[in-house]
Design a protein around this motif. Structure first.
Motif, short mmCIF file in Angstrom:
data_model
loop_
_atom_site.label_atom_id
_atom_site.label_comp_id
_atom_site.label_asym_id
_atom_site.label_seq_id
_atom_site.Cartn_x
_atom_site.Cartn_y
_atom_site.Cartn_z
N ARG A 60 -3.60 55.52 23.52
CA ARG A 60 -3.63 55.52 24.78
C ARG A 60 -2.03 55.03 25.26
N GLU A 61 -1.06 55.08 24.27
CA GLU A 61 0.16 55.02 24.77
C GLU A 61 0.77 56.35 25.22
N ALA A 62 1.84 56.20 25.77
CA ALA A 62 2.64 57.40 26.30
C ALA A 62 2.96 58.40 25.21
N ASP A 105 3.07 69.65 36.20
CA ASP A 105 1.48 70.02 36.77
C ASP A 105 2.10 70.93 37.88
N GLU A 106 1.10 71.19 38.47
CA GLU A 106 1.11 72.48 39.51
C GLU A 106 2.21 72.48 40.55
N ARG A 107 2.64 71.21 40.99
CA ARG A 107 3.76 71.09 41.82
C ARG A 107 5.03 71.04 41.25
N GLY A 108 5.18 70.98 39.93
CA GLY A 108 6.39 70.89 39.27
C GLY A 108 6.59 69.49 38.59
N GLY A 109 5.99 68.69 38.90
CA GLY A 109 6.08 67.25 38.52
C GLY A 109 5.82 66.94 37.14
N GLU A 110 6.48 66.07 36.56
CA GLU A 110 6.25 65.74 35.21
C GLU A 110 4.97 64.85 34.93
N ARG A 111 4.08 65.56 34.01
CA ARG A 111 2.76 64.77 33.85
C ARG A 111 3.02 63.61 32.71
N GLY A 112 2.29 62.66 32.89
CA GLY A 112 2.40 61.51 31.98
C GLY A 112 1.27 61.61 30.93
N HIS A 113 1.27 62.23 29.76
CA HIS A 113 0.22 62.29 28.93
C HIS A 113 0.07 61.11 28.26
N ARG A 114 -1.07 60.73 27.52
CA ARG A 114 -1.34 59.57 26.83
C ARG A 114 -2.09 59.91 25.67
N CYS A 115 -1.64 59.34 24.40
CA CYS A 115 -2.48 59.61 23.12
C CYS A 115 -3.81 59.23 23.35
#
Length: 121
Positions: free
Chosen positions: A36-38, A22-32
């Motif tokens: 809806r699984e990671a 994301d904009e702050r450099g944190g890992e995004r948690g995308h879902r299917c």
């Protein structure tokens, strides 16, 4: 525009190109979007096999589970060798088990060492 990586859902056998951070450099948690699984980040040089090719997706799953991803090398020449068949994965997994070599390194090795046959008396 942020750098995009392939994220995969092994259950649904789909791949999506998404921003990893994301904009702050944190890992995004995308879902299917289907189940809806990671999603699992496969890297920026991942080329998804056809959805109907179940064996190829099993190979991808084995590689990702061993920590092997598909990132570009620093020279932009691709991720290097990756096994393409279940047989190649089995050969390298057996070699890693016998020699104590880390599984991730064995899976990235182009030539699997031959396993000597036991002598029959």
């Amino acid at each position: 525009m942020p750098h995009r990586f392939a994220h995969v859902c092994l259950d649904c056998r789909i791949s999506l190109k998404l921003a990893r951070y994301d904009e702050r450099g944190g890992e995004r948690g995308h879902r299917c979007p289907r189940c809806r699984e990671a999603l699992v980040c496969a890297g920026d040089a991942f080329a998804a096999p056809p959805r109907r090719d179940v064996d190829a997706w099993r190979v991808v799953g084995a590689l990702l589970a061993a920590g092997v991803d598909f990132r570009q090398a620093c020279c932009g020449c691709g991720p290097g060798y990756r096994p393409r068949t279940l047989r190649e994965v089995r050969e390298r997994t057996e070699r890693a088990r016998r020699t104590g070599e880390p599984l991730g390194r064995a899976l990235r090795t182009p030539q699997a060492a031959r396993v000597p046959m036991a002598k029959v008396a």
